[in-house]
Design a protein around this motif. Structure first.
Motif, mmCIF file in Angstrom:
data_model
loop_
_atom_site.group_PDB
_atom_site.id
_atom_site.type_symbol
_atom_site.label_atom_id
_atom_site.label_comp_id
_atom_site.label_asym_id
_atom_site.label_seq_id
_atom_site.Cartn_x
_atom_site.Cartn_y
_atom_site.Cartn_z
ATOM 1 N N UNK A 83 0.826 -1.215 0.000
ATOM 2 C CA UNK A 83 0.000 0.000 0.000
ATOM 3 C C UNK A 83 0.855 1.258 0.000
ATOM 4 N N UNK A 84 2.031 1.154 0.640
ATOM 5 C CA UNK A 84 2.930 2.309 0.712
ATOM 6 C C UNK A 84 4.064 2.201 -0.307
ATOM 7 N N UNK A 85 3.789 1.479 -1.401
ATOM 8 C CA UNK A 85 4.658 1.413 -2.598
ATOM 9 C C UNK A 85 5.964 0.667 -2.348
ATOM 10 N N UNK A 86 5.997 -0.215 -1.342
ATOM 11 C CA UNK A 86 7.161 -1.078 -1.133
ATOM 12 C C UNK A 86 6.814 -2.465 -1.677
ATOM 13 N N UNK A 87 7.329 -2.779 -2.859
ATOM 14 C CA UNK A 87 7.021 -4.043 -3.509
ATOM 15 C C UNK A 87 7.958 -5.143 -3.005
ATOM 16 N N UNK A 88 7.750 -6.342 -3.519
ATOM 17 C CA UNK A 88 8.555 -7.502 -3.113
ATOM 18 C C UNK A 88 10.054 -7.220 -3.237
ATOM 19 N N UNK A 89 10.438 -6.443 -4.259
ATOM 20 C CA UNK A 89 11.862 -6.133 -4.479
ATOM 21 C C UNK A 89 12.452 -5.261 -3.378
ATOM 22 N N UNK A 90 11.579 -4.589 -2.609
ATOM 23 C CA UNK A 90 12.050 -3.656 -1.570
ATOM 24 C C UNK A 90 12.145 -4.290 -0.190
ATOM 25 N N UNK A 91 11.460 -5.401 0.037
ATOM 26 C CA UNK A 91 11.311 -5.931 1.400
ATOM 27 C C UNK A 91 12.641 -6.291 2.053
ATOM 28 N N UNK A 92 13.610 -6.716 1.266
ATOM 29 C CA UNK A 92 14.913 -7.120 1.825
ATOM 30 C C UNK A 92 15.968 -6.017 1.716
ATOM 31 N N UNK A 93 15.560 -4.818 1.288
ATOM 32 C CA UNK A 93 16.499 -3.691 1.236
ATOM 33 C C UNK A 93 16.839 -3.238 2.650
ATOM 34 N N UNK A 94 18.101 -2.850 2.852
ATOM 35 C CA UNK A 94 18.483 -2.264 4.141
ATOM 36 C C UNK A 94 17.952 -0.834 4.198
ATOM 37 N N UNK A 95 17.424 -0.442 5.356
ATOM 38 C CA UNK A 95 16.813 0.888 5.490
ATOM 39 C C UNK A 95 17.802 2.020 5.197
ATOM 40 N N UNK A 96 19.086 1.787 5.427
ATOM 41 C CA UNK A 96 20.091 2.827 5.168
ATOM 42 C C UNK A 96 20.171 3.169 3.678
ATOM 43 N N UNK A 97 19.698 2.249 2.819
ATOM 44 C CA UNK A 97 19.774 2.480 1.368
ATOM 45 C C UNK A 97 18.564 3.257 0.847
ATOM 46 N N UNK A 98 17.598 3.554 1.718
ATOM 47 C CA UNK A 98 16.384 4.243 1.284
ATOM 48 C C UNK A 98 16.611 5.745 1.159
ATOM 49 N N UNK A 99 15.890 6.359 0.238
ATOM 50 C CA UNK A 99 15.932 7.821 0.099
ATOM 51 C C UNK A 99 15.106 8.456 1.212
ATOM 52 N N UNK A 100 15.183 9.775 1.323
ATOM 53 C CA UNK A 100 14.398 10.479 2.337
ATOM 54 C C UNK A 100 12.909 10.226 2.167
ATOM 55 N N UNK A 101 12.427 10.277 0.931
ATOM 56 C CA UNK A 101 11.015 10.039 0.657
ATOM 57 C C UNK A 101 10.590 8.630 1.021
ATOM 58 N N UNK A 102 11.447 7.647 0.732
ATOM 59 C CA UNK A 102 11.139 6.249 1.058
ATOM 60 C C UNK A 102 11.102 6.043 2.570
ATOM 61 N N UNK A 103 12.035 6.686 3.303
ATOM 62 C CA UNK A 103 12.034 6.570 4.765
ATOM 63 C C UNK A 103 10.763 7.179 5.358
ATOM 64 N N UNK A 104 10.346 8.309 4.813
ATOM 65 C CA UNK A 104 9.126 8.949 5.292
ATOM 66 C C UNK A 104 7.925 8.025 5.052
ATOM 67 N N UNK A 105 7.845 7.414 3.852
ATOM 68 C CA UNK A 105 6.746 6.502 3.551
ATOM 69 C C UNK A 105 6.768 5.279 4.471
ATOM 70 N N UNK A 106 7.974 4.813 4.791
ATOM 71 C CA UNK A 106 8.099 3.646 5.671
ATOM 72 C C UNK A 106 7.627 3.976 7.091
ATOM 73 N N UNK A 107 7.935 5.190 7.563
ATOM 74 C CA UNK A 107 7.445 5.618 8.881
ATOM 75 C C UNK A 107 5.918 5.667 8.888
ATOM 76 N N UNK A 108 5.324 6.241 7.830
ATOM 77 C CA UNK A 108 3.866 6.302 7.746
ATOM 78 C C UNK A 108 3.268 4.903 7.737
#
Length: 528
Positions: A441-466
């Motif tokens: 729902x927050x645009x994190x697809x299967x390809x994103x689930x195993x990404x380390x959070x440090x590799x996320x952009x500012x926008x992606x981190x904000x979406x993950x917090x929400x």
């Protein structure tokens, strides 16, 4: 005039960023360059400024480009004069005025006798009169660094100016000066920014995407109107295509049911008339082949419609694909959460605020904290949260669940993977497939689930917090946002705006983004 012809660029890791980019910018034209995070806006500015070289294509008319970058860390070891590339000229001018009229000094100065006066005038305009050109860049705040490089424009007097998120670190006064400068300058401008007030001062909007650059012949409001028209047309196409798919499936069902009835009726007649078994098998095989062909025809038609539907859905703006689902705070509206009486805080025996602060915050209120850089906004947030205590006065804090989202997204554990991060908030024991549905729902697809959070952009981190906040079994009573739009592109600002507008609890926001504050329906302001 600036001309980009078939510009292509590939990252050092061999991943292509964009291919065959074309853009023409006329003399004195002011254009906004916008696009989602990762689309290559900053890279394109670096190509125009010759900081990077394109893989293919050519750039014409960029010989006099002046670049104000978004990040200044690479200049920290330099003095202000060195960073602005005026130190050699200033030294030569002072030597000449002191009687050292060597040929070397005259060559270095290049007849630029007004260089010192321009430096003083430029620093004064940007309210930097207390700085010395021999001061190191590393001693400056983020806002001061930005202003130093903006001052360099008046000093260098370029024909082409490239600005990468120039308002990011500026307070209200700094932004006002920036807006005035942009309106007054006769130079050609390319501006990368998410500051919509700034974007509305520009002549055109160039949107960078995977499809290339699309130019809209008006300011940001004009661009937003055109995008809404495109979005409405896309939604109409989607509805039409979904209707066509339903009809095609219904037609397939009706046709197959009719064929099955005819086959069954024919088989009954054949059995009654005593048709030989071998002939019965032949007739049955023919009927099955006919049904199979019919199924194939319908499958092709349905498959074609599905493919068109998927293409239309993929073109939807990301925000239209999201579902927020915030729960409501359990506190009744109007409950007193914070009551401050004559509070103040001191650093080195100096009171932070000229006048002690008295205010109250009630449940459901939407409040903005405003003030210039250094006015104590973050300190006040720490007092509200109970991480600091006032040294003067008193503060009452009711029991509540508060979430503080700072500029560095510290709620995110950078060592965890995306899926592990949402598990940290899974206090209601949602099942794995439910967590992954929320992530989608927050645009994190299967390809994103195993990404380390440090590799996320500012926008992606904000979406993950929400996303994490919606997974928690209860929405927080209070959300505090500290400069939430600083590291976000326009798309992610719109996502944040939509989610915060839906949120029904108490909201406290520190932001210089006036458009964002208007859009999230701020009711009251504490001015420091």
């Amino acid at each position: 005039m600036l001309i980009l012809q078939n510009i292509s660029y590939t990252h050092p890791n061999k991943n292509p960023l964009f291919d065959s980019i074309n853009l023409t910018l006329n003399h004195n034209e002011k254009i906004a360059l916008i696009g989602n995070n990762g689309s290559g806006k900053s890279t394109l500015l670096k190509l125009i400024s010759k900081e990077l070289k394109p893989l293919a294509g050519q750039i014409v008319g960029n010989s006099d480009a002046y670049f104000v970058p978004q990040i200044f860390g690479q200049f920290n070891h330099l003095t202000i004069g060195q960073a602005l590339k005026v130190d050699n000229k200033l030294n030569a001018l002072r030597d000449i005025l002191n009687g050292n009229m060597s040929e070397e000094n005259y060559t270095t100065l290049e007849d630029d006798w007004t260089i010192e006066a321009r430096c003083k005038e430029a620093l004064k305009y940007w309210q930097l009169t207390n700085l010395n050109l021999s001061q190191k860049i590393e001693t400056l705040s983020g806002g001061q660094k930005t202003k130093v490089f903006l001052a360099g424009i008046s000093i260098q007097q370029p024909e082409l100016i490239l600005l990468d998120e120039p308002s990011n670190h500026l307070d209200v006064d700094g932004r006002r000066l920036l807006y005035q400068f942009i309106q007054a300058t006769k130079s050609t401008l390319i501006v990368v920014s998410h500051d919509r007030k700034l974007l509305n001062l520009l002549d055109k909007v160039a949107e960078l995407s995977k499809r290339g650059i699309t130019v809209y012949g008006g300011n940001y409001n004009f661009y937003a109107e055109q995008k809404q028209i495109e979005s409405n047309a896309l939604n109409e196409d989607l509805q039409s295509k979904e209707k066509a798919l339903r009809k095609a499936k219904e037609k397939e069902r009706e046709t197959l049911e009719r064929q099955q009835k005819l086959d069954s009726r024919g088989k009954g007649k054949q059995e009654k008339s005593g048709v030989a078994r071998i002939m019965m098998n032949t007739l049955r095989n023919n009927a099955e082949k006919s049904t199979s062909r019919m199924k194939g025809v319908h499958a092709d038609k349905i498959g074609g419609i599905k493919e068109e539907l998927n293409e239309l859905r993929s073109a939807l703006p990301e925000i239209n694909k999201m579902k927020f689902g915030f729960d409501h705070s359990t506190l009744h509206k109007g409950k007193i959460l914070i009551k401050a009486e004559e509070i103040n805080f001191s650093f080195n025996d100096h009171a932070l605020w000229k006048h002690n602060l008295t205010f109250g915050i009630t449940s459901g209120e939407r409040l903005a904290l405003k003030g210039v850089n250094g006015s104590g906004k973050t300190t006040l947030l720490q007092l509200i949260l109970g991480k600091l205590e006032p040294q003067t006065g008193s503060i009452y804090r009711a029991d509540k669940k508060a979430v503080y989202i700072d500029q560095d997204y510290s709620l995110i554990d950078e060592q965890l993977k995306v899926y592990e991060q949402v598990q940290e908030f899974n206090v209601s024991a949602l099942l794995e497939h439910e967590l992954k549905t929320r992530l989608n729902r927050f645009l994190f697809t299967k390809d994103d689930w195993d990404k380390t959070c440090s590799a996320l952009s500012g926008g992606e981190k904000m979406r993950l917090i929400l996303c994490c906040l919606t997974i928690s079994n209860q929405s927080p009573d209070m959300i505090i946002l500290d400069e939430p739009t600083n590291n976000l592109d326009i798309q992610n600002i719109e996502i944040l705006t939509a989610s915060i507008t839906e949120y029904q609890g108490t909201l406290i926001v520190v932001s210089h983004d006036e458009t964002f504050l208007e859009n999230i329906n701020i009711e009251h302001t504490i001015q420091l």
